[in-house]
Design an enzyme around this catalytic site. Sequence first.
Site, short mmCIF file in Angstrom:
data_model
loop_
_atom_site.label_atom_id
_atom_site.label_comp_id
_atom_site.label_asym_id
_atom_site.label_seq_id
_atom_site.Cartn_x
_atom_site.Cartn_y
_atom_site.Cartn_z
N ASP A 278 0.83 -1.20 0.00
CA ASP A 278 0.00 0.00 0.00
C ASP A 278 0.86 1.25 0.00
O ASP A 278 1.39 1.66 1.03
CB ASP A 278 -0.93 0.00 1.22
CG ASP A 278 -1.85 1.22 1.23
OD1 ASP A 278 -2.05 1.82 0.16
OD2 ASP A 278 -2.38 1.53 2.31
N LYS A 285 1.34 8.06 0.54
CA LYS A 285 1.73 8.14 1.95
C LYS A 285 3.00 8.97 2.08
O LYS A 285 3.86 8.94 1.22
CB LYS A 285 1.99 6.73 2.52
CG LYS A 285 0.76 5.86 2.64
CD LYS A 285 1.13 4.50 3.19
CE LYS A 285 -0.06 3.57 3.26
NZ LYS A 285 -1.07 4.01 4.24
N GLU A 357 -8.21 2.63 0.80
CA GLU A 357 -8.49 1.62 -0.23
C GLU A 357 -8.98 0.29 0.33
O GLU A 357 -9.68 -0.46 -0.35
CB GLU A 357 -7.21 1.37 -1.06
CG GLU A 357 -6.20 0.39 -0.49
CD GLU A 357 -5.62 0.79 0.86
OE1 GLU A 357 -5.31 -0.12 1.65
OE2 GLU A 357 -5.49 1.99 1.12
N ARG A 359 -11.21 -0.45 2.54
CA ARG A 359 -12.67 -0.56 2.62
C ARG A 359 -13.30 -0.80 1.25
O ARG A 359 -14.38 -1.38 1.14
CB ARG A 359 -13.25 0.69 3.29
CG ARG A 359 -13.04 1.99 2.54
CD ARG A 359 -13.21 3.22 3.43
NE ARG A 359 -12.08 3.34 4.35
CZ ARG A 359 -11.97 4.32 5.25
NH1 ARG A 359 -12.93 5.23 5.37
NH2 ARG A 359 -10.93 4.37 6.05
#
Length: 511
Positions: A278, A285, A357, A359
Amino acid sequence: MTALTLSTSSAATLRADAVVVGVAKGAKGPVVAAGAEAVDKAFGGKLAAVLETLGATGADGEVTKLPAASGLKAPVVLAVGLGEAPAKGDGYDSEALRRAAGAAARALSGSKKGAFALPVEDATAAAAVAEGALLGAYAYDKANSGNGTAAKDKKKNGNGPLAEVALLGGKPRDKAYKAAAERAAALAAEVNRARDLINTPSNVLDPASFAATVVAAAKEFGLKTEVLDEKALKKGGYGGILGVGQGSQAPPRLVRIAYTHPKAEKTLALVGKGITYDSGGISLKPAGHNETMKCDMSGAAAVFSAVITAAKLGLRVNLTGWLALAENMPSGSATRPGDVLSMYGGKTVEVLNTDAEGRLVLADAITRACEEKPDAIVDVATLTGAMVLALGTRTFGIMANDDAFRTTIHEIAEEAGEQSWPMPLPGDLRKSMDSPVADLANMGERMGGGLVAGLFLKEFIQDGITWAHLDIAGPAFNDSGPSGYTPKGGTGAAVRTLVRLAERTAAGDLG
């Protein structure tokens, strides 16, 4: 995998690299715990005094090594702290035994055999010691497919995990003790399978290779699998999983793995978030938050391992695992903030933040799982940093659409030795996800963000289906040093809770 044997031998006569004894905090100093009588006798009844001289207090997880006294076959005595000594007539709780056994097993890294002479008053205590020792002995050494210089040196220098745990006080011919040992071995092996997956670098474990791993294991245990690749996902309208994965060169997958029992009366569906890496996508991020994001598939790993454990134990329950696998990367093809995704089942979602992402992939998988009408659905995910802020790094949050089920999950987690806490789903937060261009947005109020994420997932649960959501963002990956039976890196969080849930369901005991 570390071997486990039950032994009725005396701690004084069994040959091993070390004999492990328990020491607790007493009112006037350390006290030697039950199980170590033969070792204490070899020290002339002064083992506690010797340990106190060496600085031992009996504190939880404290490890003290000393040369064995004359008359002991093992050359080393390893004393491990059990915490506060229980009141007279009471025994040590299971979690204290697990942690102590785990700390001892880690301290015996590189040894061939450890004789564990901890307090084993019954099969329950034996299970706790066995489980803690097997989990504590874990070591990840599969970098470079196990053929790299570091892996070879580790094996050559004898720094691998403890090879064998001999559980003294165990009764190999007693059905209860034998069953406890078999369960501990099966459970620990699968928690460690999850840890291995979580620790595997993302350039080795992508959605396709994760799916292939599941299929291979399913064949080994006679389980059914279905893998939807990017073409099948597109044809089926899985807009959430596709939307998250479309920025990566490694395409997404949805994997179904199912264990069935001919006499099962209940069916559980487990849904796991499987983001193999991720980056945050376009909502990238910040620096310092990317390095451990290989762990963002911990929920899927837990679901996978729980299903395999149920098969190993032959539980009388039907257990279906759904693994929503994708890699969240920024690129020219990635989903942008402001895009609207058409989810599986028809709902539309405005993506306000591509780093929310998990969810999205879970929503598709949950909707698909609901179509099979299970008795309950439990999803597991490293979902929100907000939950870490709320509960810290060792406790996962539990949300549900049924208060009684949420309470039961909390009780089950405590039974399994995993820290958790019930969290609410306040209806007033739902409005913050209203969108002018879609049925809902994937973001809402910042404060209470973990609860907002739970409310988002609730939108995809069909009426009449009991559901719980476990946000394991805190305990899934241990950035600090190891403690007890918890290693540095992937922990396998939630596997034990899911297995205990399956066992309770099979027994018809969900409260």
